[in-house]
Scaffold this active site. Structure first.
Site, PDB file in Angstrom:
ATOM      1  N   CYS A   1       0.906  -1.310   0.032  1.00 39.38           N
ATOM      2  CA  CYS A   1       0.014   0.000  -0.060  1.00 39.38           C
ATOM      3  C   CYS A   1       0.690   1.172   0.099  1.00 39.38           C
ATOM      4  O   CYS A   1       0.695   2.185  -0.904  1.00 39.38           O
ATOM      5  CB  CYS A   1      -0.765  -0.066   1.103  1.00 39.38           C
ATOM      6  SG  CYS A   1      -2.094   1.245   1.278  1.00 39.38           S
TER       7      CYS A   1
ATOM      8  N   LYS B   1       0.098   5.363  -5.935  1.00 42.12           N
ATOM      9  CA  LYS B   1      -1.133   5.423  -6.967  1.00 42.12           C
ATOM     10  C   LYS B   1      -2.048   6.637  -6.788  1.00 42.12           C
ATOM     11  O   LYS B   1      -2.077   7.317  -7.910  1.00 42.12           O
ATOM     12  CB  LYS B   1      -1.846   4.184  -6.777  1.00 42.12           C
ATOM     13  CG  LYS B   1      -2.997   3.962  -7.871  1.00 42.12           C
ATOM     14  CD  LYS B   1      -4.368   4.488  -7.398  1.00 42.12           C
ATOM     15  CE  LYS B   1      -4.757   4.121  -5.860  1.00 42.12           C
ATOM     16  NZ  LYS B   1      -5.418   2.601  -5.683  1.00 42.12           N
TER      17      LYS B   1
ATOM     18  N   GLU C   1     -26.172  15.080  -2.965  1.00 38.11           N
ATOM     19  CA  GLU C   1     -27.407  15.229  -2.383  1.00 38.11           C
ATOM     20  C   GLU C   1     -28.418  14.464  -3.139  1.00 38.11           C
ATOM     21  O   GLU C   1     -29.576  14.109  -2.847  1.00 38.11           O
ATOM     22  CB  GLU C   1     -27.841  16.792  -2.375  1.00 38.11           C
ATOM     23  CG  GLU C   1     -27.944  17.404  -3.896  1.00 38.11           C
ATOM     24  CD  GLU C   1     -28.579  18.987  -3.828  1.00 38.11           C
ATOM     25  OE1 GLU C   1     -29.341  19.424  -3.146  1.00 38.11           O
ATOM     26  OE2 GLU C   1     -27.902  19.664  -4.597  1.00 38.11           O
TER      27      GLU C   1
HETATM   28  P1  FAD Z   1       1.416  -6.173   2.028  1.00 34.20           P
HETATM   29  O1  FAD Z   1       0.951  -4.689   2.196  1.00 34.20           O
HETATM   30  O2  FAD Z   1       1.482  -6.454   0.804  1.00 34.20           O
HETATM   31  O3  FAD Z   1       2.719  -6.411   2.889  1.00 34.20           O
HETATM   32  C1  FAD Z   1       3.199  -7.555   2.932  1.00 34.20           C
HETATM   33  C2  FAD Z   1       4.811  -7.486   3.248  1.00 34.20           C
HETATM   34  O4  FAD Z   1       5.279  -8.504   3.641  1.00 34.20           O
HETATM   35  C3  FAD Z   1       5.509  -6.724   2.091  1.00 34.20           C
HETATM   36  O5  FAD Z   1       6.142  -5.492   2.807  1.00 34.20           O
HETATM   37  C4  FAD Z   1       6.659  -7.716   1.904  1.00 34.20           C
HETATM   38  O6  FAD Z   1       7.814  -7.096   1.528  1.00 34.20           O
HETATM   39  C5  FAD Z   1       6.705  -8.504   3.301  1.00 34.20           C
HETATM   40  N1  FAD Z   1       7.235  -9.999   2.919  1.00 34.20           N
HETATM   41  C6  FAD Z   1       6.708 -10.922   2.414  1.00 34.20           C
HETATM   42  N2  FAD Z   1       7.147 -12.082   2.454  1.00 34.20           N
HETATM   43  C7  FAD Z   1       8.281 -11.693   3.627  1.00 34.20           C
HETATM   44  C8  FAD Z   1       9.077 -12.612   4.123  1.00 34.20           C
HETATM   45  N3  FAD Z   1       9.271 -13.915   4.093  1.00 34.20           N
HETATM   46  N4  FAD Z   1       9.758 -12.357   4.920  1.00 34.20           N
HETATM   47  C9  FAD Z   1       9.952 -10.712   5.581  1.00 34.20           C
HETATM   48  N5  FAD Z   1       9.090 -10.006   4.828  1.00 34.20           N
HETATM   49  C10 FAD Z   1       8.153 -10.369   3.792  1.00 34.20           C
HETATM   50  N6  FAD Z   1      -6.254  -1.168  -1.331  1.00 34.20           N
HETATM   51  C11 FAD Z   1      -7.077  -0.314  -0.803  1.00 34.20           C
HETATM   52  O7  FAD Z   1      -7.506  -0.199   0.043  1.00 34.20           O
HETATM   53  N7  FAD Z   1      -7.059   1.064  -1.328  1.00 34.20           N
HETATM   54  C12 FAD Z   1      -6.168   1.254  -2.708  1.00 34.20           C
HETATM   55  O8  FAD Z   1      -6.285   2.404  -3.217  1.00 34.20           O
HETATM   56  C13 FAD Z   1      -5.196   0.399  -3.007  1.00 34.20           C
HETATM   57  N8  FAD Z   1      -4.486   0.437  -4.190  1.00 34.20           N
HETATM   58  C14 FAD Z   1      -3.712  -0.465  -4.648  1.00 34.20           C
HETATM   59  C15 FAD Z   1      -2.961  -0.354  -5.772  1.00 34.20           C
HETATM   60  C16 FAD Z   1      -2.069  -1.172  -6.031  1.00 34.20           C
HETATM   61  C17 FAD Z   1      -1.172  -1.041  -7.572  1.00 34.20           C
HETATM   62  C18 FAD Z   1      -1.847  -2.446  -5.490  1.00 34.20           C
HETATM   63  C19 FAD Z   1      -0.959  -3.501  -5.992  1.00 34.20           C
HETATM   64  C20 FAD Z   1      -2.716  -2.620  -4.329  1.00 34.20           C
HETATM   65  C21 FAD Z   1      -3.967  -1.909  -4.102  1.00 34.20           C
HETATM   66  N9  FAD Z   1      -4.304  -1.891  -2.899  1.00 34.20           N
HETATM   67  C22 FAD Z   1      -5.089  -0.874  -2.240  1.00 34.20           C
HETATM   68  C23 FAD Z   1      -4.466  -3.314  -1.899  1.00 34.20           C
HETATM   69  C24 FAD Z   1      -3.456  -3.095  -0.832  1.00 34.20           C
HETATM   70  O9  FAD Z   1      -2.355  -2.558  -1.016  1.00 34.20           O
HETATM   71  C25 FAD Z   1      -3.347  -4.477   0.057  1.00 34.20           C
HETATM   72  O10 FAD Z   1      -4.620  -5.171   0.135  1.00 34.20           O
HETATM   73  C26 FAD Z   1      -2.725  -4.371   1.306  1.00 34.20           C
HETATM   74  O11 FAD Z   1      -1.369  -3.685   1.191  1.00 34.20           O
HETATM   75  C27 FAD Z   1      -2.381  -5.662   1.811  1.00 34.20           C
HETATM   76  O12 FAD Z   1      -1.639  -5.615   3.106  1.00 34.20           O
HETATM   77  P2  FAD Z   1      -1.176  -6.945   3.563  1.00 34.20           P
HETATM   78  O13 FAD Z   1      -0.331  -6.651   4.998  1.00 34.20           O
HETATM   79  O14 FAD Z   1      -1.857  -8.127   3.435  1.00 34.20           O
HETATM   80  O15 FAD Z   1       0.319  -7.046   2.565  1.00 34.20           O
HETATM   81  P1  NDP Z   2      -8.203  -7.959 -10.116  1.00 30.36           P
HETATM   82  O1  NDP Z   2      -8.678  -9.428  -9.699  1.00 30.36           O
HETATM   83  O2  NDP Z   2      -8.949  -6.662  -9.773  1.00 30.36           O
HETATM   84  O3  NDP Z   2      -8.331  -7.854 -11.914  1.00 30.36           O
HETATM   85  C1  NDP Z   2      -7.540  -8.826 -12.729  1.00 30.36           C
HETATM   86  C2  NDP Z   2      -8.025  -8.531 -14.167  1.00 30.36           C
HETATM   87  O4  NDP Z   2      -7.111  -9.234 -14.938  1.00 30.36           O
HETATM   88  C3  NDP Z   2      -9.400  -9.132 -14.315  1.00 30.36           C
HETATM   89  O5  NDP Z   2      -9.964  -8.264 -15.149  1.00 30.36           O
HETATM   90  C4  NDP Z   2      -9.330 -10.318 -14.994  1.00 30.36           C
HETATM   91  O6  NDP Z   2     -10.176 -10.700 -15.804  1.00 30.36           O
HETATM   92  C5  NDP Z   2      -8.137 -10.158 -15.801  1.00 30.36           C
HETATM   93  N1  NDP Z   2      -7.166 -11.202 -15.882  1.00 30.36           N
HETATM   94  C6  NDP Z   2      -6.897 -12.274 -15.008  1.00 30.36           C
HETATM   95  N2  NDP Z   2      -6.164 -13.108 -15.560  1.00 30.36           N
HETATM   96  C7  NDP Z   2      -6.116 -13.077 -16.886  1.00 30.36           C
HETATM   97  C8  NDP Z   2      -5.322 -13.486 -18.122  1.00 30.36           C
HETATM   98  N3  NDP Z   2      -4.556 -14.668 -17.889  1.00 30.36           N
HETATM   99  N4  NDP Z   2      -5.223 -12.806 -19.099  1.00 30.36           N
HETATM  100  C9  NDP Z   2      -5.921 -11.795 -19.308  1.00 30.36           C
HETATM  101  N5  NDP Z   2      -6.880 -11.116 -18.178  1.00 30.36           N
HETATM  102  C10 NDP Z   2      -6.773 -11.451 -17.181  1.00 30.36           C
HETATM  103  O7  NDP Z   2      -6.723  -7.652  -9.915  1.00 30.36           O
HETATM  104  P2  NDP Z   2      -5.938  -6.503  -9.978  1.00 30.36           P
HETATM  105  O8  NDP Z   2      -4.551  -7.064 -10.097  1.00 30.36           O
HETATM  106  O9  NDP Z   2      -6.463  -5.236 -10.776  1.00 30.36           O
HETATM  107  O10 NDP Z   2      -5.763  -5.881  -8.323  1.00 30.36           O
HETATM  108  C11 NDP Z   2      -5.736  -6.942  -7.475  1.00 30.36           C
HETATM  109  C12 NDP Z   2      -6.393  -6.422  -6.012  1.00 30.36           C
HETATM  110  O11 NDP Z   2      -5.857  -5.428  -5.439  1.00 30.36           O
HETATM  111  C13 NDP Z   2      -7.579  -5.916  -6.430  1.00 30.36           C
HETATM  112  O12 NDP Z   2      -8.684  -7.065  -6.555  1.00 30.36           O
HETATM  113  C14 NDP Z   2      -8.071  -5.097  -5.297  1.00 30.36           C
HETATM  114  O13 NDP Z   2      -8.488  -5.974  -4.003  1.00 30.36           O
HETATM  115  C15 NDP Z   2      -7.019  -4.536  -4.771  1.00 30.36           C
HETATM  116  N6  NDP Z   2      -6.777  -3.176  -5.692  1.00 30.36           N
HETATM  117  C16 NDP Z   2      -7.513  -2.149  -4.806  1.00 30.36           C
HETATM  118  C17 NDP Z   2      -7.464  -0.999  -5.297  1.00 30.36           C
HETATM  119  C18 NDP Z   2      -8.343  -0.145  -4.702  1.00 30.36           C
HETATM  120  O14 NDP Z   2      -8.850  -0.245  -3.688  1.00 30.36           O
HETATM  121  N7  NDP Z   2      -8.716   1.148  -5.424  1.00 30.36           N
HETATM  122  C19 NDP Z   2      -6.598  -0.728  -6.477  1.00 30.36           C
HETATM  123  C20 NDP Z   2      -5.786  -1.464  -6.864  1.00 30.36           C
HETATM  124  C21 NDP Z   2      -5.950  -2.747  -6.480  1.00 30.36           C
HETATM  125  P3  NDP Z   2     -11.898 -11.386 -15.433  1.00 30.36           P
HETATM  126  O15 NDP Z   2     -12.529 -10.160 -14.978  1.00 30.36           O
HETATM  127  O16 NDP Z   2     -12.175 -12.002 -16.557  1.00 30.36           O
HETATM  128  O17 NDP Z   2     -11.429 -12.126 -14.237  1.00 30.36           O
END
Ligand code: FAD
Ligand code: NDP
Length: 460
Positions: free
Chosen positions: A43, A51, A449
């Site tokens: 995150c 992001k 609203e």
């Molecule tokens: P993470 O935050 O992924 O933390 C896992 C940590 O474990 C990492 O720092 C990693 O380095 C560490 N780690 C892994 N394995 C090991 C190991 N063996 N030893 C030591 N350290 C290790 N969620 C929202 O709510 N709002 C958003 O706008 C949003 N935007 C997102 C945008 C993107 C591009 C992505 C990819 C995700 C987004 N998410 C968003 C999802 C959100 O980031 C995740 O749901 C959240 O970070 C999950 O938290 P976590 O603690 O499970 O894991």
């Molecule tokens: P998502 O699961 O949201 O979306 C994955 C997309 O990739 C879907 O459209 C899926 O299609 C498509 N897909 C999967 N496999 C293939 C394949 N083999 N070929 C082509 N298309 C494929 O995952 P994201 O990676 O976008 O994000 C992961 C998670 O992170 C989200 O689900 C969300 O929980 C979290 N996140 C939250 C955000 C927020 O809160 N604003 C922002 C970013 C991430 P299909 O629909 O057909 O399955």
């Protein structure tokens, strides 16, 4: 001598891990957290925060354009991508420092390196070993890229924040949260963006009206949406990456060249090389760690929360789950009941341009769960756009359960939809009925609203 080095050893210093570690330490527990990369996890480093910062940056482009209708004159400024990257990196390292401080202040031991379980009570981090009475696995997830020819040429969301040079032509593959957000953001920042998705609609699982509406709004902003399409392969050429498509139906080219290909095709739980087998922790479907309602794995003193359990992959959900574990292990905060998670009515936003905000059930899911529902829907041009020249429209939709009059679904596509929906989510958790929405006085003039002034149902 204590039997274990720590009361709780947390693997992963991301959203869930940091929250659990610091709250447990505040309750007096002896806690360690192991983190292999920058503190704060997905995150903070490559997710929500950078992001959203880039999304703000992208919104300026439309603001400059819209300002002309309000009397502002002059050329639109140009983007200094390097400056944006530098400023973002500075802010993220400030946050990394704050996360370290949040852990150190209540006395959490930070262990740097890759952690793995030697057995159900022993954790190895590089050449150190520690014992713990309880263990929390909060290792998050990583992007998945399907095995297509030319896979080595693509990037994932992890790399998007530091691309060098800025991608003039960007292809985004996928139709989920990340694909839609990055397509909007890079389009706003000035890339020529094509989004390819295998289905006919974006955002599987979201309300059908929202799915259609956001596609039309994103297309209006200039994102080239190629739906029902798949990538056959990618070749590197001197002009860039040559992308070949599988389904070359009407209106789509068989191949085209871009500078960068982003695969946003989902994420998989980080469970490899963790020693889970040695500890006896069982995996469920798609390699996620299986947990019960208290986040206990198959080994009762080993817990797992957040993305590694592949349930709802959102930061506030990981935080909520971490609190359940802390309350269960070390007792709730003084005067409070032990927390439980409810997966009903989790609000969420997709930071597309315009944003999507949603809480509760889609119309389809509501019909399946509640039977008879009534739908209210409004689609309008926001006041701002009467002068801005923008053709952007806003969608608002309510789904009401007939038997109880309860509002069970609330959906918005429009500016700041996440901000608007957060407040309504509280009302909906409290069981607000449509009659309560109707008796609520609006704030005028706002878009929000509209949610309390929709009187005529569009569908029974
Ligand atoms: P993470 O935050 O992924 O933390 C896992 C940590 O474990 C990492 O720092 C990693 O380095 C560490 N780690 C892994 N394995 C090991 C190991 N063996 N030893 C030591 N350290 C290790 N969620 C929202 O709510 N709002 C958003 O706008 C949003 N935007 C997102 C945008 C993107 C591009 C992505 C990819 C995700 C987004 N998410 C968003 C999802 C959100 O980031 C995740 O749901 C959240 O970070 C999950 O938290 P976590 O603690 O499970 O894991
Ligand atoms: P998502 O699961 O949201 O979306 C994955 C997309 O990739 C879907 O459209 C899926 O299609 C498509 N897909 C999967 N496999 C293939 C394949 N083999 N070929 C082509 N298309 C494929 O995952 P994201 O990676 O976008 O994000 C992961 C998670 O992170 C989200 O689900 C969300 O929980 C979290 N996140 C939250 C955000 C927020 O809160 N604003 C922002 C970013 C991430 P299909 O629909 O057909 O399955």
């Amino acid at each position: 001598m204590p039997a274990f080095d720590f009361d709780l050893f947390v693997i992963g210093g991301g959203s869930g891990g940091v929250r659990a570690a610091r709250m447990a330490a505040q309750r007096g527990a002896k806690v360690a957290v192991a983190e292999v990369a920058a503190m704060g996890g997905t995150c903070v480093n490559v997710g929500c925060i950078p992001k959203k910062l880039y999304s703000y940056a992208a919104h300026f482009a439309e603001s400059f354009e819209e300002s002309h209708g309000f009397g502002w004159k002059g050329e639109a400024p140009t983007l200094d991508w390097e400056l944006l990257r530098t400023n973002r990196a500075r802010e993220i390292s400030r946050l990394n420092g704050i996360y370290v401080q949040l852990l150190e202040t209540p006395g959490v031991t930070i262990v740097r390196g890759w952690a793995r379980l030697n057995d159900a009570h022993t954790i190895a981090v590089d050449n150190q070993t520690f014992t713990a009475k309880n263990i929390l696995i909060a290792t998050g997830g990583k992007p998945v890229v399907p095995d297509i020819p030319g896979r080595e040429h693509v990037v994932t969301s992890n790399e998007m924040f530091d691309l060098d040079p800025f991608p003039r032509r960007l292809l985004v593959v996928g139709g989920g949260y990340i694909a839609c957000e990055f397509a909007s953001i890079f389009n706003g920042l000035g890339s020529q963006v094509t989004l390819i998705h295998r289905r006919d609609k974006l955002l599987t699982g979201f309300d059908e009206d929202v799915r259609s509406f956001i596609a039309s709004e994103m297309a209006k902003t200039g994102v080239n949406l190629q739906l029902g399409q798949e990538v056959a392969g990618i070749d590197k050429t001197t002009d860039g990456l040559l992308v070949h498509l599988k389904n070359t139906g009407q209106g789509s080219d068989a191949s085209f060249v871009v500078d960068t290909v982003l695969y946003a095709t989902g994420r998989s739980p980080n469970t490899a090389e963790l020693g889970l087998e040695a500890a006896g922790v069982a995996l469920g479907k798609a390699g996620a760690i299986e947990v019960n309602s208290q986040y206990q794995t198959s080994v009762p003193h080993i817990y797992a929360v957040g993305d590694v359990t592949a349930r709802v992959q959102l930061t506030p959900v990981a935080l909520g789950e971490a609190m359940v574990v802390v309350d269960a292990l070390f007792g709730p905060a003084t005067g409070k009941a032990a927390r439980q998670m409810s997966y009903d009515f989790i609000p969420t936003a997709v930071f597309t341009h315009p944003n999507i905000g949603t809480v509760g059930y889609s119309e389809t899911a509501a019909r399946e769960k509640f039977g008879k529902v009534t739908v209210f829907r409004s689609d309008f041009k926001a006041l701002k756009h009467t002068l801005s020249g923008s053709t952007e429209r806003t969608l608002m939709k309510l789904v009401v359960e007939d038997a109880t009059d309860r509002v069970v679904g609330l959906h918005m596509v429009g500016p700041d939809a996440g901000e608007v929906v957060q407040g309504f989510a509280v009302a909906m958790k409290a069981g607000a009925t449509k009659a309560i929405f109707d008796s609520t006085i609006g704030i005028h003039p706002t878009a929000a609203e509209e949610f309390v002034t929709m009187r005529e149902p569009v569908k029974g």
